[in-house]
Design a protein around this motif. Structure first.
Motif, PDB file in Angstrom:
ATOM      1  N   UNK A 274      18.932  55.436  89.139  1.00 53.28           N
ATOM      2  CA  UNK A 274      19.791  55.260  87.971  1.00 53.28           C
ATOM      3  C   UNK A 274      20.942  54.304  88.275  1.00 53.28           C
ATOM      4  N   UNK A 275      21.473  54.382  89.504  1.00 48.75           N
ATOM      5  CA  UNK A 275      22.548  53.464  89.900  1.00 48.75           C
ATOM      6  C   UNK A 275      22.047  52.031  89.966  1.00 48.75           C
ATOM      7  N   UNK A 276      20.829  51.840  90.476  1.00 51.87           N
ATOM      8  CA  UNK A 276      20.244  50.487  90.517  1.00 51.87           C
ATOM      9  C   UNK A 276      20.038  49.936  89.115  1.00 51.87           C
ATOM     10  N   UNK A 277      19.573  50.783  88.202  1.00 53.87           N
ATOM     11  CA  UNK A 277      19.311  50.354  86.832  1.00 53.87           C
ATOM     12  C   UNK A 277      20.590  49.886  86.150  1.00 53.87           C
ATOM     13  N   UNK A 278      21.670  50.622  86.337  1.00 55.99           N
ATOM     14  CA  UNK A 278      22.913  50.226  85.672  1.00 55.99           C
ATOM     15  C   UNK A 278      23.488  48.958  86.304  1.00 55.99           C
ATOM     16  N   UNK A 279      23.286  48.757  87.605  1.00 51.62           N
ATOM     17  CA  UNK A 279      23.680  47.487  88.235  1.00 51.62           C
ATOM     18  C   UNK A 279      22.924  46.331  87.601  1.00 51.62           C
ATOM     19  N   UNK A 280      21.619  46.503  87.413  1.00 51.99           N
ATOM     20  CA  UNK A 280      20.797  45.441  86.821  1.00 51.99           C
ATOM     21  C   UNK A 280      21.181  45.175  85.374  1.00 51.99           C
ATOM     22  N   UNK A 281      21.481  46.224  84.628  1.00 57.62           N
ATOM     23  CA  UNK A 281      21.896  46.046  83.237  1.00 57.62           C
ATOM     24  C   UNK A 281      23.187  45.243  83.150  1.00 57.62           C
ATOM     25  N   UNK A 282      24.127  45.533  84.032  1.00 62.45           N
ATOM     26  CA  UNK A 282      25.395  44.803  84.048  1.00 62.45           C
ATOM     27  C   UNK A 282      25.167  43.332  84.413  1.00 62.45           C
ATOM     28  N   UNK A 283      24.262  43.076  85.367  1.00 60.96           N
ATOM     29  CA  UNK A 283      23.950  41.697  85.738  1.00 60.96           C
ATOM     30  C   UNK A 283      23.275  40.958  84.586  1.00 60.96           C
ATOM     31  N   UNK A 284      22.395  41.634  83.857  1.00 58.06           N
ATOM     32  CA  UNK A 284      21.708  41.007  82.722  1.00 58.06           C
ATOM     33  C   UNK A 284      22.711  40.569  81.660  1.00 58.06           C
ATOM     34  N   UNK A 285      23.686  41.422  81.385  1.00 62.30           N
ATOM     35  CA  UNK A 285      24.703  41.091  80.382  1.00 62.30           C
ATOM     36  C   UNK A 285      25.589  39.945  80.851  1.00 62.30           C
ATOM     37  N   UNK A 286      26.037  40.002  82.109  1.00 62.34           N
ATOM     38  CA  UNK A 286      26.938  38.967  82.627  1.00 62.34           C
ATOM     39  C   UNK A 286      26.269  37.597  82.635  1.00 62.34           C
ATOM     40  N   UNK A 287      25.028  37.545  83.100  1.00 60.24           N
ATOM     41  CA  UNK A 287      24.310  36.267  83.153  1.00 60.24           C
ATOM     42  C   UNK A 287      24.055  35.722  81.755  1.00 60.24           C
ATOM     43  N   UNK A 288      23.733  36.614  80.806  1.00 59.26           N
ATOM     44  CA  UNK A 288      23.448  36.178  79.437  1.00 59.26           C
ATOM     45  C   UNK A 288      24.699  35.648  78.747  1.00 59.26           C
ATOM     46  N   UNK A 289      25.835  36.265  78.988  1.00 55.54           N
ATOM     47  CA  UNK A 289      27.084  35.796  78.396  1.00 55.54           C
ATOM     48  C   UNK A 289      27.512  34.457  78.990  1.00 55.54           C
ATOM     49  N   UNK A 290      27.175  34.236  80.242  1.00 56.08           N
ATOM     50  CA  UNK A 290      27.605  33.005  80.916  1.00 56.08           C
ATOM     51  C   UNK A 290      26.905  31.776  80.350  1.00 56.08           C
ATOM     52  N   UNK A 291      25.591  31.859  80.114  1.00 53.41           N
ATOM     53  CA  UNK A 291      24.851  30.679  79.643  1.00 53.41           C
ATOM     54  C   UNK A 291      24.969  30.578  78.117  1.00 53.41           C
ATOM     55  N   UNK A 292      25.877  29.726  77.645  1.00 49.75           N
ATOM     56  CA  UNK A 292      26.178  29.623  76.220  1.00 49.75           C
ATOM     57  C   UNK A 292      25.270  28.603  75.537  1.00 49.75           C
TER      58      UNK A 292
END
Length: 578
Positions: A495-513
């Motif tokens: 569960x901890x790994x999953x939430x790390x990945x979810x946070x990375x998915x959001x951060x990367x998606x917000x970065x590429x405009x």
């Protein structure tokens, strides 16, 4: 059973391979073959005999570059075009140059590939441009054949140990890993000169349409553990906004298998029975057309086989219902679906990270080296796009050989003992609570939020709100989650790994405009590609305890791409229905 016991052991080795699915066993096998006197450990949280995405076998090779059918240059060009040109060609070309020798080696292992009457490999066309698909009549034997080679080479196998964090030396070089036993929670500290991460895709990221935690397209054990370990060790990740999204059979959440059905004449249609895309090869642009058709009023979308001869359908069933996912046949039987009588409804999968089916992963070069010295990655978690099984085997071999060679030149790195104690405290924290939130509820809420806020089409405000909600779930995970036995402890770590990945998915998606890779990164408020600003990799990593994202130039091409070729994958829609 699963009673939690305190205790720890330390061992050392030359090469540590984490993940016993496809790339991991091949990496360990090749490292040991190249350097027989080395101590090579293969670590797996389940059992190597039946672990990973190929646990039940595989129905074919999706990306076989076979002389006479394709060249490394042709394949490299195809994959570059399929990924909007944002592709470091060196590792793709290395794969394409070496995969045929891997096919020959697998053949010697006893894994047979379909051949013509003349004895040539029977290669099929599914990709948009080239022909690379090679069926495997006895694909259910893959794992058994691979395991025999590991035993023959005397690779040290540690089953039921889940790696939780990588150790780094004071010089920044990888120093090994910390692992916990999934049956009794005892710790194992493994010192290693080099580490190869082969822990598979982050498959349990979004929540399937069925609502079940275990209904994922990916192997259900693939919870993004390798991604989380690499992130906390400071490794760079490439293009995590380029999600894995697949066309699946609705409710079954397994692939429609264009790679199997396509060569026999099956194809994707809309509700009118009309084909709307020329090529069913999975790419972001194909998924965009799939999504557009669903939204156009011509959905649902279907896999059409009912026009084929009964004998042809029987051949398709012999593969799809026996190899890789035998439950598929039972699903259709219970639902009363016969390929001969009706089309099969399809839908869009939840999101995940997987270079095997997209382009997101730990950034690696042509030798499988990450940005951390001594740390390698291969298979579905490394950034070589469109890897699939053969890519995992081939790049795993590349990683094993290079990591073993590098291990010969260096000594074990020292590590900080307090690092181990901090990790023990983090891992065991849920076991110290009398009551709290069980891991399955933490996981369900995380993955529900991923669907609500991160699933394409992507909206800036939703992704920002999603990160806020995920931070609230992380607070619960770190302070209120409870694990009552060693099995639940493993689930809490996942569960901890999953939430790390979810946070990375959001951060990367917000970065590429911009929008890029078709449906994979379709941003509603930035609908256009922007090559002037964004013809680059987005690289995410952990720096000074926080997540940062930055640009990295695309390396100079080995295989030139003509301007007229670059948009080939954008021209898949059939403009007039038949």
């Amino acid at each position: 059973m699963d009673e939690i016991r305190e205790g720890s052991t330390e061992v050392s080795c030359d090469v540590l391979v984490i993940g016993g699915g496809t790339a991991g066993p091949m990496a360990a096998y090749r490292a040991k073959r190249r350097h027989p006197n080395m101590r090579v450990i293969l670590l797996e949280k389940a059992n190597v005999k039946r672990s990973g995405a190929i646990a039940m076998g595989m129905d074919g090779l999706n990306n076989a570059v076979i002389p006479g059918y394709a060249t490394p240059e042709q394949y490299t060009k195809e994959i570059t075009i399929a990924n909007d040109g944002i592709c470091d060609q060196a590792p793709v070309y290395k794969y394409a140059s070496r995969c045929f020798e891997m096919i020959q080696e697998l053949d010697r292992f006893g894994i047979k590939f379909q051949k013509t009457e003349n004895g040539d490999f029977d290669v099929k066309k599914v990709h948009h441009l080239g022909s690379y698909v090679l069926p495997m009549p006895n694909g259910d034997t893959v794992k058994k054949a691979l395991y025999r080679q590991l035993r023959r080479e005397k690779v040290l196998i540690s089953n039921r140990y889940m790696a939780t964090r990588l150790l780094t030396g004071r010089d920044g070089q990888v120093a090994g890993a910390i692992a916990v036993n999934t049956r009794d929670a005892e710790f194992l500290v493994i010192r290693a000169k080099t580490v190869i991460l082969c822990a598979g895709a982050a498959g349990r990221l979004g929540l399937p349409q069925s609502g079940y935690l275990w209904g994922t397209y990916e192997n259900a054990a693939n919870s993004g553990d390798g991604y989380a370990m690499a992130y906390h060790a400071g490794a760079g990740f490439a293009n995590l906004e380029c999600y894995q999204i697949n066309p699946l059979i609705k409710d079954y959440n397994g692939p429609a298998c264009a790679y199997v059905a396509g060569p026999f004449g099956g194809y994707t249609t809309n509700n009118n029975g009309n084909r709307f895309i020329e090529c069913d090869y999975w790419s972001g642009q194909m998924m965009q057309e799939f999504y557009n058709e669903l939204q156009s009023g011509k959905g649902p979308v279907f896999l059409k086989l009912d026009h084929l001869h009964g004998d042809t359908i029987s051949e398709i069933e012999a593969v799809l219902h026996n190899v890789e996912r035998p439950s598929r046949g039972r699903f259709h039987q219970n639902r009363g679906t016969d390929y001969r009588e009706r089309m099969i409804e399809m839908h869009i999968s939840e999101i995940g990270f997987c270079s095997g089916h997209s382009a997101s992963g730990v950034f690696v070069d042509e030798f499988a080296r990450t940005t951390v010295t001594g740390l390698y990655a291969a298979g579905d978690m490394a950034s070589v796009p469109h890897n699939y099984m053969l890519g995992a085997f081939t790049n795993g071999a590349v990683a094993g050989e290079h990591a073993a060679g590098f291990a010969e030149e260096i000594d074990l790195s020292d590590y900080d003992l307090s690092e181990v104690e901090r990790e023990k405290a983090r891992v065991l924290a849920p076991t110290k609570r009398e009551d709290g939130i069980p891991p399955n509820q933490i996981e369900y809420k995380t993955r529900r939020l991923v669907n609500d806020y991160l699933q394409p089409p992507k909206v800036t405000a939703k992704m920002k709100l999603g990160r806020m909600r995920l931070a609230e779930v992380r607070e619960d995970l770190e302070n209120r989650m409870v694990a009552r036995d060693a099995h639940e402890l493993m689930r809490s770590l996942e569960a901890a790994s999953i939430i790390d990945c979810a946070d990375m998915a959001a951060a990367a998606s917000l970065f590429r405009t911009e929008s890029r890779w078709g449906f994979y990164h379709h941003r509603v408020d930035f609908p256009e590609k922007n090559n002037d600003e964004w013809f680059c990799h987005s690289i995410l990593r952990k720096q000074d305890g926080r997540m940062i994202v930055e640009k990295r130039p695309v390396a100079a091409y080995i295989v030139p791409i003509e301007e007229s070729e670059r948009s080939a994958y954008d021209r898949q829609r059939i403009r007039k229905s038949a």
